[in-house]
Design a protein around this motif. Structure first.
Motif, short mmCIF file in Angstrom:
data_model
loop_
_atom_site.label_atom_id
_atom_site.label_comp_id
_atom_site.label_asym_id
_atom_site.label_seq_id
_atom_site.Cartn_x
_atom_site.Cartn_y
_atom_site.Cartn_z
N HIS A 82 22.55 -13.77 61.00
CA HIS A 82 23.99 -13.88 61.24
C HIS A 82 24.48 -15.32 61.24
N SER A 83 23.54 -16.26 61.13
CA SER A 83 23.92 -17.67 61.13
C SER A 83 24.63 -17.99 59.82
N ARG A 84 25.65 -18.88 59.92
CA ARG A 84 26.41 -19.27 58.74
C ARG A 84 26.23 -20.75 58.49
N LEU A 85 26.16 -21.11 57.21
CA LEU A 85 26.15 -22.51 56.83
C LEU A 85 27.56 -23.05 57.02
N GLY A 86 27.68 -24.19 57.70
CA GLY A 86 28.99 -24.63 58.14
C GLY A 86 29.63 -25.75 57.36
N ASP A 87 29.00 -26.28 56.28
CA ASP A 87 29.66 -27.38 55.60
C ASP A 87 30.80 -26.86 54.72
N GLU A 88 31.60 -27.78 54.22
CA GLU A 88 32.81 -27.39 53.49
C GLU A 88 32.51 -26.66 52.19
N PHE A 89 31.31 -26.83 51.65
CA PHE A 89 30.97 -26.23 50.36
C PHE A 89 30.39 -24.83 50.51
N ARG A 90 29.71 -24.55 51.63
CA ARG A 90 29.01 -23.27 51.81
C ARG A 90 29.51 -22.49 53.01
N LYS A 91 30.68 -22.82 53.48
CA LYS A 91 31.20 -22.20 54.70
C LYS A 91 31.23 -20.68 54.56
N GLY A 92 30.67 -20.01 55.56
CA GLY A 92 30.67 -18.56 55.57
C GLY A 92 29.44 -17.92 54.98
N ALA A 93 28.56 -18.71 54.33
CA ALA A 93 27.34 -18.13 53.74
C ALA A 93 26.42 -17.64 54.85
N VAL A 94 25.80 -16.49 54.64
CA VAL A 94 24.89 -15.93 55.63
C VAL A 94 23.48 -15.85 55.05
N ARG A 95 22.51 -15.81 55.94
CA ARG A 95 21.11 -15.74 55.53
C ARG A 95 20.77 -14.35 55.01
N ASP A 96 19.86 -14.29 54.03
CA ASP A 96 19.33 -12.99 53.61
C ASP A 96 18.65 -12.33 54.80
N ALA A 97 18.66 -11.00 54.83
CA ALA A 97 18.05 -10.28 55.94
C ALA A 97 16.56 -10.59 56.04
N MET A 98 15.90 -10.77 54.89
CA MET A 98 14.48 -11.10 54.86
C MET A 98 14.31 -12.53 54.36
N VAL A 99 13.51 -13.33 55.08
CA VAL A 99 13.18 -14.68 54.65
C VAL A 99 11.76 -14.67 54.10
N ARG A 100 11.57 -15.27 52.93
CA ARG A 100 10.25 -15.31 52.30
C ARG A 100 9.81 -16.76 52.13
N PHE A 101 8.67 -17.10 52.72
CA PHE A 101 8.02 -18.39 52.54
C PHE A 101 6.81 -18.19 51.64
N VAL A 102 6.63 -19.07 50.66
CA VAL A 102 5.47 -19.01 49.78
C VAL A 102 4.72 -20.34 49.87
N GLY A 103 3.39 -20.25 49.95
CA GLY A 103 2.53 -21.43 49.94
C GLY A 103 2.00 -21.68 48.54
N PHE A 104 2.25 -22.87 48.01
CA PHE A 104 1.81 -23.23 46.65
C PHE A 104 0.69 -24.26 46.73
N GLU A 105 -0.15 -24.26 45.70
CA GLU A 105 -1.28 -25.17 45.67
C GLU A 105 -0.85 -26.62 45.44
N SER A 106 0.24 -26.82 44.70
CA SER A 106 0.64 -28.21 44.41
C SER A 106 2.11 -28.30 44.08
N THR A 107 2.64 -29.50 44.25
CA THR A 107 3.97 -29.84 43.75
C THR A 107 3.74 -30.45 42.37
N SER A 108 4.21 -29.78 41.34
CA SER A 108 3.89 -30.19 39.97
C SER A 108 4.90 -31.17 39.39
N ALA A 109 6.12 -31.19 39.91
CA ALA A 109 7.14 -32.11 39.38
C ALA A 109 8.26 -32.24 40.39
#
Length: 202
Positions: A82-109
């Motif tokens: 239910h949290s909203r992003l509050g800056d002037e560009f994204r005001k009112g945006a809400v989080r997806d119901a599901m948050v997905r974190f992925v672990g990667f082996e490397s940062t390639s670029a």
């Protein structure tokens, strides 16, 4: 305090992401939450795609697993759907119901891209490869056991004296003075890989 946000002795802007700080994180290969080095650990990233991810592109710098799990519990936007992003560009945006974190082996670029919200403003974007692990949650309560296990397996990383000085400067509450010292060090150490680095926000 999360390493990418603006700070000074007078004010900390928890709603901001400082591109100069991201530049230093990129150059020295530090975590975007704790500001400490990666070793052979996975680089964790919030992703919005579904299914297997051989590569992923994100505007946020990568983090350690324990730091990702910590952020999920203290960052309002990651904590609550239910949290909203509050800056002037994204005001009112809400989080997806599901948050997905992925672990990667490397940062390639790491490259700069023009902001879709602010034409003429460029931000750093991180490309990762080697999808190795992941976790998802609706509520941070669901990942409490994983967080406990991650903390229990944490180990100190060897840091040279020179890098230790930079880390201490970077993590102080002063982007107006010491923060510029670390940004300058990042430029000298090789951040010129981003050809349009001087177009970065801030």
């Amino acid at each position: 305090m999360i390493a990418t946000i603006d700070r000074s002795p007078q004010k900390v802007d928890f709603g901001s992401i400082n591109e100069r700080r991201k530049l230093a994180l990129t150059t020295f290969d530090w975590c975007a939450v704790c500001g400490l080095p990666f070793a052979d650990e996975l680089r964790w990233q919030v992703v919005f795609q579904e299914g297997p991810l051989p590569t992923a592109l994100a505007g946020e710098a990568p983090v350690h697993e324990a730091c990702a799990l910590y952020a999920a519990q203290v960052c309002p936007f990651l904590f609550s759907p239910h949290s909203r992003l509050g800056d002037e560009f994204r005001k009112g945006a809400v989080r997806d119901a599901m948050v997905r974190f992925v672990g990667f082996e490397s940062t390639s670029a790491v490259n700069t891209h023009e902001s879709g919200l602010q034409p003429g403003v460029h931000t750093l974007h991180f490309e990762h490869q080697g999808h190795a692990d992941e976790f998802s949650y609706h509520s941070p309560d669901e990942i409490q056991e994983r967080f406990t296990d991650a903390l229990a397996s944490e180990r100190d990383l060897p840091v040279s004296d020179a890098e230790g000085v930079l880390i201490r400067l970077f993590n102080r509450l002063d982007d107006d003075g010491d923060g510029d010292v670390v940004t300058g060090a990042a430029l000298i150490a090789g951040a010129a890989f981003a050809k349009d680095v001087f177009n970065l926000q801030a």
